[in-house]
Design an enzyme around this catalytic site. Structure first.
Site, short mmCIF file in Angstrom:
data_model
loop_
_atom_site.label_atom_id
_atom_site.label_comp_id
_atom_site.label_asym_id
_atom_site.label_seq_id
_atom_site.Cartn_x
_atom_site.Cartn_y
_atom_site.Cartn_z
N GLU A 105 0.85 -1.33 -0.04
CA GLU A 105 -0.07 -0.03 0.11
C GLU A 105 0.81 1.26 0.00
O GLU A 105 0.58 2.30 -0.63
CB GLU A 105 -1.01 0.03 1.08
N HIS A 132 -10.24 1.48 0.29
CA HIS A 132 -10.83 0.83 1.47
C HIS A 132 -12.26 0.17 1.71
O HIS A 132 -12.87 -0.39 2.29
CB HIS A 132 -10.33 1.33 2.98
#
Length: 287
Positions: A145, A178
């Site tokens: 990420e 997310h």
């Protein structure tokens, strides 16, 4: 007029590339079309492959998005924050700064007893699934990420926008990403739409806030390792259990709340001096 058009096109190109990179990252996680939830060993192992693949795919987006002038000023690896100068400081100082911010939660763990906490986690980690979850949360997720959303995304945006605008806006890509957990909560965990939406909105809020902090650290330190370690530490700590504070006795409660405030205030005062670019030999503020 032509200059204005070039500027608008450059901004559009940067945003489009970053959006496409974010979509590609999410697509790599869901390309397997697993019927299990995200914590199932099969799903985790397949997504490990996706995360590893993105380590090679993400730099391609960065390479396409960089201007010739930027490439001439610094090596490609340095632009991504992969360099040796200031490495020691980048490993320890941002982590120390973040631990100050988490002074309250750390004090709660001390009060609860580290020995009990880690004895329980050691027992849990004996299970294969929990080991994979630990590796995902503390190694693979922070690595993939941060590399994608900071190392390969921020340099592209910084060419078209001011550092302040980039730090404040770039985490939106990270936060929105997310929301894919919402689909998993509904279809694999059986949650209602409203419950899944509330959890995802809350997750979007704090991941976006963390993304701003991480983007700031990367811009100031110029090191990937600093944001990787901070991300892993934050995943380890998790979101503070505020409700637990209410269960403490008055004196203990006042002490813990005071440490929360002290940690936040200290972090605010130390944020700029402890991330001074010269401290990390960061001469790559090229944008």
């Amino acid at each position: 007029m032509e200059h204005d058009f070039d500027g608008v096109f450059k901004c559009f190109k940067s945003i489009f590339l970053c959006f496409l990179l974010s979509v590609t990252y999410l697509a790599s996680l869901h390309v397997w079309n697993s019927r299990f939830n995200r914590d199932h060993p099969s799903t985790i192992k397949k997504r490990f492959i996706s995360a590893f693949t993105m380590l090679f795919v993400s730099p391609c987006f960065l390479y396409i998005g960089l201007d010739d002038e930027t490439v001439e000023k610094a090596a490609f690896l340095e632009i991504m924050g992969l360099r040796y100068q200031g490495l020691g400081q980048a490993i320890f100082v941002p982590l120390f700064l973040t631990m100050i911010l988490f002074l309250g939660p750390i004090s709660m763990e001390l009060c609860n007893g580290f020995s009990k906490l880690y004895a329980k986690r050691k027992e849990e980690n004996q299970q294969h699934t929990n080991k994979l979850i630990w590796i995902r949360n503390h190694l693979v997720a922070p690595l993939s990420e941060e590399f994608t959303y900071r190392s390969c995304m921020l340099p592209v945006l910084l060419q078209s926008f001011t550092p302040t605008a980039t730090v404040l806006s770039s985490p939106l890509f990270f936060g929105v990403a997310h929301f894919h957990h919402m689909w998993e909560r509904i279809h694999h965990m059986g949650m209602s739409f409203d419950s899944a939406l509330k959890i995802s909105c809350f997750q979007f809020t704090y991941t976006t806030m963390f993304g701003m902090y991480s983007a700031y650290l990367f811009y100031r330190t110029g090191h990937f390792v600093s944001i990787f370690i901070v991300h892993a530490f934050c995943n380890h700590m998790g979101f503070p259990d505020i409700a637990e504070i209410c269960t403490y006795k008055p004196r203990k409660r006042i002490t813990i709340v005071s440490l929360f405030v002290l940690g936040f205030v200290s972090w605010c005062f130390l944020l700029v001096p402890l991330t001074e670019p010269r401290r990390y030999h960061n001469n790559l503020l090229l944008f």
